[in-house]
Design a protein around this motif. Structure first.
Motif, PDB file in Angstrom:
ATOM      1  N   PRO A  33      42.184  54.512  41.891  1.00 19.06           N
ATOM      2  CA  PRO A  33      41.258  53.369  41.993  1.00 19.06           C
ATOM      3  C   PRO A  33      40.440  53.162  40.714  1.00 19.06           C
ATOM      4  O   PRO A  33      40.007  54.101  40.072  1.00 19.06           O
ATOM      5  CB  PRO A  33      40.348  53.746  43.158  1.00 19.06           C
ATOM      6  CG  PRO A  33      41.157  54.683  43.973  1.00 19.06           C
ATOM      7  CD  PRO A  33      41.994  55.457  42.983  1.00 19.06           C
ATOM      8  N   ARG A  34      40.254  51.899  40.382  1.00 17.81           N
ATOM      9  CA  ARG A  34      39.478  51.492  39.198  1.00 17.81           C
ATOM     10  C   ARG A  34      38.358  50.558  39.628  1.00 17.81           C
ATOM     11  O   ARG A  34      38.443  49.904  40.653  1.00 17.81           O
ATOM     12  CB  ARG A  34      40.380  50.747  38.199  1.00 17.81           C
ATOM     13  CG  ARG A  34      41.596  51.489  37.777  1.00 17.81           C
ATOM     14  CD  ARG A  34      41.230  52.596  36.858  1.00 17.81           C
ATOM     15  NE  ARG A  34      42.444  53.291  36.427  1.00 17.81           N
ATOM     16  CZ  ARG A  34      42.450  54.249  35.557  1.00 17.81           C
ATOM     17  NH1 ARG A  34      41.332  54.650  35.011  1.00 17.81           N
ATOM     18  NH2 ARG A  34      43.558  54.850  35.227  1.00 17.81           N
ATOM     19  N   ARG A  35      37.312  50.474  38.817  1.00 12.58           N
ATOM     20  CA  ARG A  35      36.207  49.564  39.092  1.00 12.58           C
ATOM     21  C   ARG A  35      36.550  48.158  38.614  1.00 12.58           C
ATOM     22  O   ARG A  35      37.057  47.965  37.515  1.00 12.58           O
ATOM     23  CB  ARG A  35      34.929  50.019  38.393  1.00 12.58           C
ATOM     24  CG  ARG A  35      34.366  51.293  38.937  1.00 12.58           C
ATOM     25  CD  ARG A  35      33.562  51.033  40.165  1.00 12.58           C
ATOM     26  NE  ARG A  35      33.138  52.315  40.736  1.00 12.58           N
ATOM     27  CZ  ARG A  35      32.604  52.439  41.926  1.00 12.58           C
ATOM     28  NH1 ARG A  35      32.434  51.376  42.676  1.00 12.58           N
ATOM     29  NH2 ARG A  35      32.248  53.606  42.368  1.00 12.58           N
ATOM     30  N   SER A  36      36.236  47.169  39.440  1.00 10.87           N
ATOM     31  CA  SER A  36      36.472  45.781  39.064  1.00 10.87           C
ATOM     32  C   SER A  36      35.288  45.254  38.263  1.00 10.87           C
ATOM     33  O   SER A  36      34.322  45.969  38.011  1.00 10.87           O
ATOM     34  CB  SER A  36      36.670  44.923  40.322  1.00 10.87           C
ATOM     35  OG  SER A  36      35.449  44.766  40.998  1.00 10.87           O
ATOM     36  N   ILE A  37      35.357  43.991  37.919  1.00  7.36           N
ATOM     37  CA  ILE A  37      34.272  43.343  37.190  1.00  7.36           C
ATOM     38  C   ILE A  37      32.986  43.384  38.016  1.00  7.36           C
ATOM     39  O   ILE A  37      31.901  43.574  37.492  1.00  7.36           O
ATOM     40  CB  ILE A  37      34.644  41.879  36.864  1.00  7.36           C
ATOM     41  CG1 ILE A  37      35.861  41.846  35.953  1.00  7.36           C
ATOM     42  CG2 ILE A  37      33.491  41.129  36.249  1.00  7.36           C
ATOM     43  CD1 ILE A  37      36.444  40.467  35.779  1.00  7.36           C
ATOM     44  N   THR A  38      33.134  43.233  39.338  1.00 12.19           N
ATOM     45  CA  THR A  38      31.972  43.205  40.223  1.00 12.19           C
ATOM     46  C   THR A  38      31.514  44.594  40.643  1.00 12.19           C
ATOM     47  O   THR A  38      30.504  44.734  41.323  1.00 12.19           O
ATOM     48  CB  THR A  38      32.271  42.384  41.488  1.00 12.19           C
ATOM     49  OG1 THR A  38      33.385  42.963  42.165  1.00 12.19           O
ATOM     50  CG2 THR A  38      32.562  40.945  41.137  1.00 12.19           C
ATOM     51  N   GLY A  39      32.261  45.641  40.278  1.00 15.88           N
ATOM     52  CA  GLY A  39      31.864  47.000  40.588  1.00 15.88           C
ATOM     53  C   GLY A  39      32.557  47.610  41.793  1.00 15.88           C
ATOM     54  O   GLY A  39      32.322  48.761  42.131  1.00 15.88           O
TER      55      GLY A  39
END
Length: 74
Positions: A33-39
């Motif tokens: 899992p990675r963090r998106s622009i919104t967190g």
């Protein structure tokens, strides 16, 4: 003397020029899992782009079928 300046300027601009693919979003398969622009955490198929320092991830939403392909079945 102006020839030396032009060659030096072109070398500097080549060194700092970004590749064309850095500004484009492309599909990527994420297992960890990675963090998106919104967190939020993302996994699976996502969109990603490089901003010059690190990768930015965005949730991928598959588009619906085009309206021209829908038929009324009566």
């Amino acid at each position: 003397m102006t020839i030396e300046r032009n060659s030096a300027t072109s070398e500097v601009s080549k060194r700092w020029a970004k590749p064309a693919w850095t500004g484009a979003w492309h599909l990527w398969q994420v297992i960890i899992p990675r963090r998106s622009i919104t967190g939020k955490l993302l996994h699976g198929t996502v969109l990603r782009r490089h901003n010059g320092r690190h990768w930015i991830y965005k949730r991928f939403v598959e588009p619906d079928a085009p309206a021209g392909n829908c038929r009324n079945q009566e």
